[in-house]
Design a protein around this motif. Sequence first.
Motif: not given
Length: 406
Positions: A252-263
């Motif tokens: 998913a990261r490779k296809r450009g989805v971004l991962f956010d913390v949102g604690h």
Amino acid sequence: MIRALACFAALSSPLAAQQVYDLLLKNGHVLDPANQRNAVMDVAIAGGKIVRVAPNLRAAHAKTVVDAGGYYVTPGLIDIHTHFDAEGAPLNVDPDHNALRSGVTTAVDAGSSGWNTFEAFKSKVMDHSVTRVLAFLNIVGAGMYGAQVENDPAQMDPEAAARMVEKYRSRIVGIKTAHYQPADWEAVDRAVKAGELSKTVVMVDFHPKPGRGYEELILKHMRPGDIQTHVYGRLLPQLDANKKVQPYMWEARKRGVLFDVGHGGGSFWFRIAAPAVAQGFLPDTISTDIHKDSVMLPRATMITTMSKFLNLGLSVEQVVERSTVNPARAIRRPELGTLSEGAAADIAVIELERGQFAFLDSGHGKLTGDKNLRCVLTVRNGKVVWDPDGLFAAEYTTTGPYSNFK
Ligand SMILES: [Zn+2]
């Protein structure tokens, strides 16, 4: 600049002619990843803008000089997951009291208001905040107004959402979907549709259900550039039984989805984040999901959340990058999160403390560490708005009559 100086000199006294900077931050360690700056330099501010970043700028040219020696000087931090709405949301908090103290000068409210309630939010919160408050618009028209509306697809109108984005494009950076419980794709797909219509990104808070899986979300339903928040939350299958990061995360990261913390109060767990970070699965953006609960025991403020990642093994540079330039790019506002000359003078001055510190996660698990970040000065639009140690101030015995106070 030379021309302005010459004009000024002709009209004013020789001393005033030298004072071309309103504020000069001297000798700080400038960390400005957008411009690949990582060195001791001075930052000069005039007219609410950054006008020079260079070593050895002359103190005589500044009305006020702050000695930033020993501190990091970074762009004002950007927290892309906050809850600063006032309308009908009892958990929300005040932006200025909670953002500026952490060095956050741009906060993005993550879907507290929807296409039906955004204008009230704008007039009650955005228009009165010193913090630059932007928003992800909830695909639910009423916003985060409880399960009854948040689980109702009839509330989710992509066209209405896109129209509201169009009307307030300078304030709305994208669409949010959150809290949806029925085991279908209505909420995600309608949010993505609104993102397509408005040409903005979508932030997704996702609870997997049978037949509506996480892998399918990040590989099929989200688009490149969309942001999955709560990446280290306990409801998501990020890791396998041996705590190994699942292959679909990397894909998913490779296809450009971004991962956010949102604690947040429930969405950041050291027992997930530590193995993920150790395997190199770092967040793209650090954010707080700040609200009345998360700000208390787990201390989900921006500067403390950054400290947690520092003690999980990230460098100061990596933490600052994920709190400035990365979120600016994620919300497609590259003019933010930078100390570029000409940019708005939004700045954080940060101390790296060494000692023994402890941090809690959302499950109240404790992480002890030897580093802590503390925001010692925040500048918003060229004005000092947070200064707990009085770096900006003169000793009271030297400040003269009351009339000097502005
Ligand atoms: Zn949230």
